[in-house]
Scaffold this motif. Structure first.
Motif, PDB file in Angstrom:
ATOM      1  N   ALA A  20      -1.064  -1.379  -5.655  1.00 30.08           N
ATOM      2  CA  ALA A  20      -1.172   0.025  -5.286  1.00 30.08           C
ATOM      3  C   ALA A  20      -2.397   0.614  -5.978  1.00 30.08           C
ATOM      4  O   ALA A  20      -2.910   0.048  -6.950  1.00 30.08           O
ATOM      5  CB  ALA A  20       0.089   0.767  -5.711  1.00 30.08           C
ATOM      6  N   GLU A  21      -2.858   1.760  -5.493  1.00 31.62           N
ATOM      7  CA  GLU A  21      -4.042   2.378  -6.098  1.00 31.62           C
ATOM      8  C   GLU A  21      -3.795   2.734  -7.553  1.00 31.62           C
ATOM      9  O   GLU A  21      -4.618   2.457  -8.416  1.00 31.62           O
ATOM     10  CB  GLU A  21      -4.448   3.625  -5.302  1.00 31.62           C
ATOM     11  N   ALA A  49       6.494  -0.259  -0.631  1.00 31.00           N
ATOM     12  CA  ALA A  49       6.421  -0.109  -2.087  1.00 31.00           C
ATOM     13  C   ALA A  49       4.998   0.223  -2.532  1.00 31.00           C
ATOM     14  O   ALA A  49       4.791   1.076  -3.406  1.00 31.00           O
ATOM     15  CB  ALA A  49       6.922  -1.375  -2.771  1.00 31.00           C
ATOM     16  N   ARG A  50       4.026  -0.441  -1.953  1.00 30.49           N
ATOM     17  CA  ARG A  50       2.630  -0.140  -2.283  1.00 30.49           C
ATOM     18  C   ARG A  50       2.293   1.314  -2.000  1.00 30.49           C
ATOM     19  O   ARG A  50       1.653   1.992  -2.796  1.00 30.49           O
ATOM     20  CB  ARG A  50       1.686  -1.029  -1.467  1.00 30.49           C
ATOM     21  N   ALA A  52       4.252   3.690  -2.047  1.00 30.46           N
ATOM     22  CA  ALA A  52       4.997   4.527  -2.991  1.00 30.46           C
ATOM     23  C   ALA A  52       4.474   4.392  -4.419  1.00 30.46           C
ATOM     24  O   ALA A  52       5.082   4.902  -5.362  1.00 30.46           O
ATOM     25  CB  ALA A  52       6.476   4.170  -2.936  1.00 30.46           C
ATOM     26  N   GLY A  53       3.360   3.682  -4.600  1.00 31.46           N
ATOM     27  CA  GLY A  53       2.757   3.562  -5.927  1.00 31.46           C
ATOM     28  C   GLY A  53       3.315   2.461  -6.793  1.00 31.46           C
ATOM     29  O   GLY A  53       3.301   2.559  -8.028  1.00 31.46           O
ATOM     30  N   VAL A  54       3.778   1.382  -6.169  1.00 31.77           N
ATOM     31  CA  VAL A  54       4.315   0.234  -6.914  1.00 31.77           C
ATOM     32  C   VAL A  54       3.516  -1.016  -6.541  1.00 31.77           C
ATOM     33  O   VAL A  54       3.356  -1.324  -5.358  1.00 31.77           O
ATOM     34  CB  VAL A  54       5.814   0.024  -6.604  1.00 31.77           C
ATOM     35  N   HIS A  55       2.998  -1.707  -7.542  1.00 33.99           N
ATOM     36  CA  HIS A  55       2.351  -2.994  -7.297  1.00 33.99           C
ATOM     37  C   HIS A  55       3.421  -3.999  -6.843  1.00 33.99           C
ATOM     38  O   HIS A  55       4.541  -3.981  -7.364  1.00 33.99           O
ATOM     39  CB  HIS A  55       1.702  -3.553  -8.568  1.00 33.99           C
ATOM     40  N   VAL A  56       3.073  -4.887  -5.917  1.00 34.26           N
ATOM     41  CA  VAL A  56       4.022  -5.899  -5.452  1.00 34.26           C
ATOM     42  C   VAL A  56       3.449  -7.289  -5.690  1.00 34.26           C
ATOM     43  O   VAL A  56       2.279  -7.561  -5.362  1.00 34.26           O
ATOM     44  CB  VAL A  56       4.351  -5.723  -3.955  1.00 34.26           C
TER      45      VAL A  56
END
Length: 202
Positions: A20-21, A49-50, A52-56
């Motif tokens: 995510a950014e 998820a990405r 929503a600001g979560v690295h996957v």
């Protein structure tokens, strides 16, 4: 997307990072026993998820990297998973980790949550029992997890339906074990839950 090779005691694993950014946490997702990382629910949850600001981190277990379809024994899957988690925790220093996966990958996430210090566990199509064998329950694996758990389960899953408990909630969606019939609901349930469990850690 970044691909990493990570050595484990049972051969190399592969990890595909979808960052995510400005990620506030890392969601590790494992595949099912005979399936791969292209499963529709894994792809949908990764994308959601990405956003929503979560690295996957999509994790391919060593037996799959080696080209085998038959899964490795549970202790090998769990050991490899924890090795991968350790390696990734160095890369994402200080970020909380959520363990997760679909089917067999969900079981691995549950079994390793405590040792891997996961803050929560996301289960897609948790295989409560083998089809037609309700007496072979895997409910204890779920009940042993002491952090928040979300189980997204198809209403007609032949692998059964786990029971809710003090730490885990069940979201039922239209469909079977693949969860592919209503990916929008699967994605929404996962992102809403991630937001809820991660908010106190921000």
């Amino acid at each position: 997307m970044t691909a990493l090779a990570i050595d484990t005691a049972y051969g190399p694993a592969r990890v595909y990072l979808h960052c995510a950014e400005e990620g506030e946490a890392v969601l590790m997702l494992g595949h099912g026993a005979g399936g791969g990382l292209g499963a529709k629910d894994l792809v949908a949850v990764t994308r959601a998820a990405r956003m929503a600001g979560v690295h996957v981190a999509l994790v391919e277990q060593p037996y799959r990297v080696a080209g085998r379809r038959a899964p490795a024994p549970a202790n090998q899957l769990d050991t490899a998973w924890l090795t991968i988690a350790d390696e990734l925790s160095e890369r994402f220093d200080s970020l909380p980790f959520v363990f997760g996966g679909r089917s067999s990958g969900a079981r691995v996430a549950c079994r390793t949550a405590s040792a891997g210090q996961a803050v929560a566990v996301l289960c897609l199509a948790f295989p409560e029992h083998p089809p037609g064998r309700p007496e072979k329950t895997r409910q204890p694996e779920l009940d042993a997890v002491e952090v928040p758990v979300l189980v997204v389960q198809g209403e007609r899953d032949p692998f059964g339906r786990p029971a809710a408990g003090p730490h885990h909630e069940i979201v039922l969606v239209d469909g079977d074990h693949s969860l592919s019939k209503d990916l929008e609901t699967v994605s929404r349930a996962a992102t809403e839950w991630l937001s809820r469990v991660l908010r106190p850690l921000a």
